[in-house]
Motif scaffolding. Sequence first.
Motif, short mmCIF file in Angstrom:
data_model
loop_
_atom_site.label_atom_id
_atom_site.label_comp_id
_atom_site.label_asym_id
_atom_site.label_seq_id
_atom_site.Cartn_x
_atom_site.Cartn_y
_atom_site.Cartn_z
N GLN A 281 4.64 14.61 -6.54
CA GLN A 281 5.39 14.62 -5.27
C GLN A 281 6.39 13.48 -5.24
O GLN A 281 6.06 12.35 -5.56
N LYS A 282 7.62 13.82 -4.84
CA LYS A 282 8.63 12.77 -4.69
C LYS A 282 8.56 12.22 -3.27
O LYS A 282 8.18 12.92 -2.34
N LYS A 283 9.00 10.96 -3.13
CA LYS A 283 9.02 10.39 -1.77
C LYS A 283 10.10 11.07 -0.95
O LYS A 283 11.09 11.57 -1.48
N THR A 284 9.92 11.06 0.34
CA THR A 284 10.86 11.74 1.25
C THR A 284 11.68 10.69 2.02
O THR A 284 11.39 9.50 1.97
N ASP A 285 12.67 11.20 2.77
CA ASP A 285 13.46 10.31 3.65
C ASP A 285 12.55 9.59 4.63
O ASP A 285 12.75 8.43 4.96
N LYS A 286 11.54 10.34 5.11
CA LYS A 286 10.59 9.75 6.06
C LYS A 286 9.88 8.54 5.44
O LYS A 286 9.64 7.53 6.10
N ASP A 287 9.52 8.68 4.15
CA ASP A 287 8.85 7.57 3.45
C ASP A 287 9.74 6.34 3.43
O ASP A 287 9.29 5.22 3.63
N ILE B 70 -5.87 4.04 0.99
CA ILE B 70 -5.40 4.98 -0.03
C ILE B 70 -6.56 5.89 -0.41
O ILE B 70 -7.30 5.63 -1.34
N ASP B 71 -6.69 6.99 0.35
CA ASP B 71 -7.89 7.81 0.19
C ASP B 71 -7.67 8.98 -0.78
O ASP B 71 -8.03 10.11 -0.49
N PHE B 72 -7.07 8.70 -1.92
CA PHE B 72 -6.90 9.74 -2.94
C PHE B 72 -8.15 9.77 -3.83
O PHE B 72 -8.74 8.72 -4.10
N PRO B 73 -8.53 10.95 -4.31
CA PRO B 73 -9.73 11.02 -5.16
C PRO B 73 -9.46 10.59 -6.60
O PRO B 73 -9.65 11.34 -7.54
N ILE B 74 -8.99 9.36 -6.78
CA ILE B 74 -8.78 8.86 -8.14
C ILE B 74 -9.51 7.52 -8.27
O ILE B 74 -9.79 6.86 -7.28
N THR B 75 -9.79 7.15 -9.50
CA THR B 75 -10.70 6.01 -9.73
C THR B 75 -10.01 4.67 -9.93
O THR B 75 -10.66 3.65 -9.92
N ASP B 76 -8.69 4.68 -10.13
CA ASP B 76 -8.06 3.41 -10.54
C ASP B 76 -7.34 2.70 -9.39
O ASP B 76 -6.44 1.89 -9.63
N ILE B 77 -7.72 2.97 -8.16
CA ILE B 77 -7.03 2.35 -7.01
C ILE B 77 -7.19 0.83 -7.05
O ILE B 77 -6.22 0.08 -6.87
N GLN B 78 -8.42 0.37 -7.32
CA GLN B 78 -8.64 -1.09 -7.37
C GLN B 78 -7.78 -1.74 -8.45
O GLN B 78 -7.13 -2.75 -8.22
N GLU B 79 -7.75 -1.10 -9.62
CA GLU B 79 -6.97 -1.66 -10.74
C GLU B 79 -5.48 -1.71 -10.40
O GLU B 79 -4.79 -2.69 -10.68
N ARG B 80 -4.99 -0.66 -9.76
CA ARG B 80 -3.56 -0.63 -9.38
C ARG B 80 -3.24 -1.75 -8.41
O ARG B 80 -2.21 -2.42 -8.52
N PHE B 81 -4.11 -1.92 -7.42
CA PHE B 81 -3.90 -2.96 -6.41
C PHE B 81 -3.88 -4.35 -7.08
O PHE B 81 -3.01 -5.18 -6.82
N LEU B 82 -4.84 -4.58 -7.97
CA LEU B 82 -4.92 -5.88 -8.64
C LEU B 82 -3.70 -6.11 -9.53
O LEU B 82 -3.14 -7.20 -9.55
N LEU C 42 0.83 -1.21 0.00
CA LEU C 42 0.00 0.00 0.00
C LEU C 42 0.87 1.26 0.00
O LEU C 42 0.53 2.25 -0.65
N ALA C 43 1.98 1.20 0.71
CA ALA C 43 2.90 2.36 0.72
C ALA C 43 3.44 2.61 -0.68
O ALA C 43 3.58 3.76 -1.12
N LYS C 44 3.77 1.53 -1.40
CA LYS C 44 4.28 1.68 -2.78
C LYS C 44 3.23 2.31 -3.68
O LYS C 44 3.53 3.15 -4.52
N MET C 45 1.96 1.87 -3.51
CA MET C 45 0.89 2.45 -4.33
C MET C 45 0.74 3.94 -4.05
O MET C 45 0.59 4.74 -4.96
N LYS C 46 0.81 4.29 -2.77
CA LYS C 46 0.72 5.72 -2.39
C LYS C 46 1.84 6.53 -3.05
O LYS C 46 1.62 7.61 -3.57
N GLU C 47 3.05 5.95 -3.01
CA GLU C 47 4.21 6.61 -3.62
C GLU C 47 3.97 6.88 -5.09
O GLU C 47 4.22 7.98 -5.60
N ILE D 173 1.09 6.98 -6.78
CA ILE D 173 -0.01 7.93 -7.02
C ILE D 173 0.46 9.36 -6.75
O ILE D 173 0.19 10.27 -7.53
N LYS D 174 1.20 9.54 -5.65
CA LYS D 174 1.72 10.87 -5.33
C LYS D 174 2.59 11.41 -6.46
O LYS D 174 2.53 12.57 -6.83
#
Length: 380
Positions: free
Chosen positions: A247-253, A351-363, A233-238, A240-241
């Motif tokens: 947005q680039k991932k940070t050291d914290k990520d 992954i609460d981003f307002p985009i429609t392809d979250i299910q497809e990305r996960f699959l 899930l963290a990779k998917m967030k990265e 999408i961001k």
Amino acid sequence: MEYNFDDIRPYTDKEAREKIRTMVKDPAFERVLMYLFKNRPKVEMVKLQLRMIRKIKQLQGTFVYDLLRWIINKTSDGLQCTGFENLDKTKPYLFISNHRDIILDAALLNYLIFEKGMNTTQIAIGNNLLLYEWIEHAVKLNRAFIIKRNLPPRELMEASQKVSHFIRKSITEDNLSVWIAQREGRTKDGFDKTQESVLKMLNMSNKKSFSDGFNELNIVPVSISYEIEPCGLAKMKELIKKEHYGQKKTDKDDLKSMSMGMFNPKGRMRFSFGQPIEVNFEEVKSKEQQNQQIKELAQKVDNQIYANFKLWPNNFIAYDMLMPEPKFKHRYTSHEKKVFKTMLEQAMIFIDFPITDIQERFLKMYANPVINKMKVVDLK
């Protein structure tokens, strides 16, 4: 040209005692130990054990081995290994694997070969992960060597040449195996593919013909399959961001991913060692021909990684959910499908981003290994 590897090499046995003591004194490392062991007397005992260690092999065979065994027992449903019979224990290899987890890919590979009585490998790690001093000490005490990232073009070229010579020297002169990922950064979408730039870097130190230079590295592709993606899930967030918000991932990520990878559930895990790759290309006359050979070599690595990749029920379920007609119903139970659908629902909430392809990305993250394996194996 003689290279000085001091800025990238792992620590030696001579340095081990002093570096361990420095690490143990670090308050940030102490917090990590508290997080791991939960109580002060246990932490003090571990610190005492660490201070008594004199050699790298001793550190890896005690503290690191025990920690990995604990992670395997607590966060997974077991670790399998196949293909070890392809290796000669006395020979050094260049293990090139798909890259799913920052820490675990190389750590578990070393755990497995240590168990089989083989010397642990030197590990390539990006300097972007050395976020704290204790992390740098911890990885260099575990035979990690540093790959410098985000340099200006000329410095990057020089740094790449140095790493290339370090890897070749490790294998051909020091008789030490090396692990390197097939790409820079982890696979975020389950689509494992060897970056040609990694092979070009390895070729920079080659003084022989193209084929002889690669043959002396003894390349063995390794397929790493986690039943549940520990940082999925963290990779998917990265992704999408990056794609939707620039947005680039940070050291914290990165730090979060290291921790998630170690402590999140992984289900079953399997590491599969392929056959050492034999390179027998004709001598090249032009840059274009060489680029073509690099492409073909990358394909050889990929083909073995795909063929030896262990597909779990989750992979087949995801593939069938993406396709108009299910093809692999016989590969999973209705209960397994139900559990996977719950994982998918949790992903949609997480992954609460307002985009429609979250299910497809996960699959796709779970289905892509099936798609890749179908290129080289007739899956029924």
